[in-house]
Design a protein around this motif. Structure first.
Motif, PDB file in Angstrom:
ATOM      1  N   ALA A  68     -19.827 -26.734 -18.020  1.00  0.00           N
ATOM      2  CA  ALA A  68     -19.029 -25.511 -18.089  1.00  0.00           C
ATOM      3  C   ALA A  68     -17.714 -25.707 -17.353  1.00  0.00           C
ATOM      4  CB  ALA A  68     -19.804 -24.340 -17.478  1.00  0.00           C
ATOM      5  N   LEU A  69     -16.745 -24.912 -17.768  1.00  0.00           N
ATOM      6  CA  LEU A  69     -15.433 -24.947 -17.114  1.00  0.00           C
ATOM      7  C   LEU A  69     -14.747 -23.614 -17.302  1.00  0.00           C
ATOM      8  CD1 LEU A  69     -12.837 -25.221 -19.367  1.00  0.00           C
ATOM      9  CD2 LEU A  69     -14.089 -27.327 -19.830  1.00  0.00           C
ATOM     10  N   VAL A  70     -13.833 -23.338 -16.416  1.00  0.00           N
ATOM     11  CA  VAL A  70     -12.856 -22.266 -16.586  1.00  0.00           C
ATOM     12  C   VAL A  70     -11.494 -22.882 -16.366  1.00  0.00           C
ATOM     13  CG1 VAL A  70     -11.946 -20.074 -15.747  1.00  0.00           C
ATOM     14  CG2 VAL A  70     -14.419 -20.393 -15.964  1.00  0.00           C
ATOM     15  N   ALA A  71     -10.572 -22.618 -17.280  1.00  0.00           N
ATOM     16  CA  ALA A  71      -9.248 -23.222 -17.230  1.00  0.00           C
ATOM     17  C   ALA A  71      -8.183 -22.146 -17.426  1.00  0.00           C
ATOM     18  CB  ALA A  71      -9.119 -24.310 -18.293  1.00  0.00           C
ATOM     19  N   PRO A  97     -10.881 -25.565 -10.182  1.00  0.00           N
ATOM     20  CA  PRO A  97     -12.034 -26.004  -9.393  1.00  0.00           C
ATOM     21  C   PRO A  97     -13.239 -25.107  -9.679  1.00  0.00           C
ATOM     22  CG  PRO A  97     -10.053 -25.916  -8.041  1.00  0.00           C
ATOM     23  CD  PRO A  97      -9.714 -25.259  -9.352  1.00  0.00           C
ATOM     24  N   PRO A  98     -14.425 -25.660  -9.703  1.00  0.00           N
ATOM     25  CA  PRO A  98     -14.799 -27.020  -9.304  1.00  0.00           C
ATOM     26  C   PRO A  98     -14.732 -28.054 -10.421  1.00  0.00           C
ATOM     27  CG  PRO A  98     -16.770 -25.759  -9.782  1.00  0.00           C
ATOM     28  CD  PRO A  98     -15.612 -24.821  -9.982  1.00  0.00           C
ATOM     29  N   GLY A  99     -13.983 -27.804 -11.465  1.00  0.00           N
ATOM     30  CA  GLY A  99     -13.856 -28.762 -12.554  1.00  0.00           C
ATOM     31  C   GLY A  99     -14.866 -28.533 -13.656  1.00  0.00           C
ATOM     32  N   ARG A 151     -25.996 -16.727 -17.129  1.00  0.00           N
ATOM     33  CA  ARG A 151     -25.572 -16.402 -15.765  1.00  0.00           C
ATOM     34  C   ARG A 151     -24.188 -16.966 -15.468  1.00  0.00           C
ATOM     35  NH1 ARG A 151     -31.375 -18.445 -13.927  1.00  0.00           N
ATOM     36  NH2 ARG A 151     -32.605 -16.615 -14.552  1.00  0.00           N
ATOM     37  N   TRP A 152     -23.939 -18.204 -15.943  1.00  0.00           N
ATOM     38  CA  TRP A 152     -22.593 -18.775 -15.773  1.00  0.00           C
ATOM     39  C   TRP A 152     -21.552 -17.885 -16.437  1.00  0.00           C
ATOM     40  CZ3 TRP A 152     -19.813 -20.154 -20.178  1.00  0.00           C
ATOM     41  CH2 TRP A 152     -18.493 -20.549 -19.916  1.00  0.00           C
ATOM     42  N   LEU A 153     -21.843 -17.413 -17.648  1.00  0.00           N
ATOM     43  CA  LEU A 153     -20.897 -16.563 -18.363  1.00  0.00           C
ATOM     44  C   LEU A 153     -20.570 -15.315 -17.551  1.00  0.00           C
ATOM     45  CD1 LEU A 153     -19.266 -15.634 -20.800  1.00  0.00           C
ATOM     46  CD2 LEU A 153     -21.399 -14.833 -21.848  1.00  0.00           C
ATOM     47  N   ARG A 154     -21.557 -14.707 -16.965  1.00  0.00           N
ATOM     48  CA  ARG A 154     -21.307 -13.501 -16.167  1.00  0.00           C
ATOM     49  C   ARG A 154     -20.420 -13.820 -14.970  1.00  0.00           C
ATOM     50  NH1 ARG A 154     -27.673 -11.846 -16.432  1.00  0.00           N
ATOM     51  NH2 ARG A 154     -27.683 -11.188 -18.610  1.00  0.00           N
ATOM     52  N   ARG A 196     -19.261 -22.298  -9.391  1.00  0.00           N
ATOM     53  CA  ARG A 196     -19.092 -21.151  -8.473  1.00  0.00           C
ATOM     54  C   ARG A 196     -20.361 -20.302  -8.374  1.00  0.00           C
ATOM     55  NH1 ARG A 196     -12.717 -19.605  -8.419  1.00  0.00           N
ATOM     56  NH2 ARG A 196     -11.946 -21.632  -9.094  1.00  0.00           N
ATOM     57  N   PRO A 197     -21.463 -20.898  -7.911  1.00  0.00           N
ATOM     58  CA  PRO A 197     -22.722 -20.130  -7.807  1.00  0.00           C
ATOM     59  C   PRO A 197     -22.598 -18.979  -6.822  1.00  0.00           C
ATOM     60  CG  PRO A 197     -22.884 -22.193  -6.595  1.00  0.00           C
ATOM     61  CD  PRO A 197     -21.589 -22.258  -7.365  1.00  0.00           C
ATOM     62  N   ASP A 198     -23.333 -17.916  -7.092  1.00  0.00           N
ATOM     63  CA  ASP A 198     -23.336 -16.781  -6.165  1.00  0.00           C
ATOM     64  C   ASP A 198     -23.953 -17.186  -4.829  1.00  0.00           C
ATOM     65  OD1 ASP A 198     -22.187 -15.038  -8.039  1.00  0.00           O
ATOM     66  OD2 ASP A 198     -24.137 -14.608  -8.937  1.00  0.00           O
ATOM     67  N   ASP A 199     -24.907 -18.113  -4.892  1.00  0.00           N
ATOM     68  CA  ASP A 199     -25.597 -18.608  -3.701  1.00  0.00           C
ATOM     69  C   ASP A 199     -25.782 -20.114  -3.880  1.00  0.00           C
ATOM     70  OD1 ASP A 199     -27.577 -19.437  -1.831  1.00  0.00           O
ATOM     71  OD2 ASP A 199     -28.374 -17.410  -1.703  1.00  0.00           O
TER      72      ASP A 199
END
Length: 267
Positions: free
Chosen positions: A261-264, A233-235, A57-60, A243-246
């Motif tokens: 997990a991270l996105v950079a 963010p959020p780091g 789900r995080w990947l999506r 960044r949850p949908d809810d």
């Protein structure tokens, strides 16, 4: 489940990490040896199925974020089995011209991906050792689909924890980073022992004895691995916290996801 009479060249004498993960998220591209091992993991960690799904789900969400930033090219390293809601489906639902290259060396993942992607001119599988970046980046399929003068989202979902320090994971990530244009992104998740109980270490020991070594890493270790990228963010957080949908999706104990997990972004 697939026929347990494996085609020539496919090792079913021991479980395979990609096929075990496939079983845990409800896939059918696995053998008896993989299912037996997964059941052993479930005995130690009954939540293992949900944890695998949290990573998916995080990947999506990460792919949707990349697409929202205008990314139309995705390079998925150690992609594993193609499942419902895989990268090309998420990205192409947002922008039909999105181009996706999957990379894996597991024969079942490669063979099935080729079937799933047949007729999709903007997505393809590359069979290669992801720890040899030149072979991935210079592969004719990669060169055909991806333009590295334009931004790309590089994906390493549940991949880097299979790369020990002795094989220089920081150098591996840097080699891919250096091939990316400014404005590119890295989406990475990794197993961790931060905030975890003894059952997580026991599950990791099972992998080390039966499948492949697992090298869980802390936030600071992951931050060091992604030097040259700006972590957004959020780091570096547990997968349900990214960044949850809810907000309700985070739950009371997000650390039970056992993966950070991270996105950079590359400036």
């Amino acid at each position: 489940m697939i026929d347990d009479r494996a085609p020539r060249g496919i090792d079913v004498d021991k479980p395979n990490a990609a096929r075990v993960y496939d079983f845990l998220i409800g896939g059918k591209l696995n053998y008896a040896i993989d299912r037996e091992f997964a059941e052993r993991i479930l005995q130690v960690r009954p939540e293992a199925r949900e944890l695998a799904l949290l990573n998916r789900r995080w990947l999506r969400r990460a792919v949707r974020f990349g697409a929202s930033q205008g990314i139309r090219q995705f390079l998925d390293i150690g992609s594993g089995m193609p499942t419902v809601g895989h990268v090309h489906e998420v990205a192409q639902a947002i922008a039909a011209d999105s181009r996706v290259v999957y990379v894996d060396n597991e024969p079942i993942a490669v063979a099935h991906s080729e079937i799933v992607l047949e007729g999709n001119d903007n997505a393809a599988m590359v069979q290669a050792d992801a720890e040899l970046p030149d072979g991935v980046l210079e592969h004719p399929t990669t060169q055909r689909l991806l333009d590295f003068t334009e931004p790309v989202m590089l994906i390493m979902a549940a991949f880097i924890h299979f790369v020990p320090d002795s094989r220089n994971p920081a150098g591996l990530i840097a080699a891919y980073r250096d091939a990316l244009a400014p404005g590119s992104y890295l989406a990475l998740s990794s197993g961790t022992f931060e905030g975890q109980g003894e059952e997580v270490r026991r599950a990791a020991e099972l992998y080390q004895k039966s499948v492949t070594d697992v090298f869980a890493r802390s936030r600071e270790e992951l931050r060091a691995l992604v030097a040259g990228f700006e972590v957004l963010p959020p780091g570096i957080v547990f997968t349900p916290e990214w960044r949850p949908d809810d907000p309700a999706d985070v739950g009371e104990r997000p650390e039970l996801a056992s993966q950070l997990a991270l996105v950079a972004r590359k400036s």
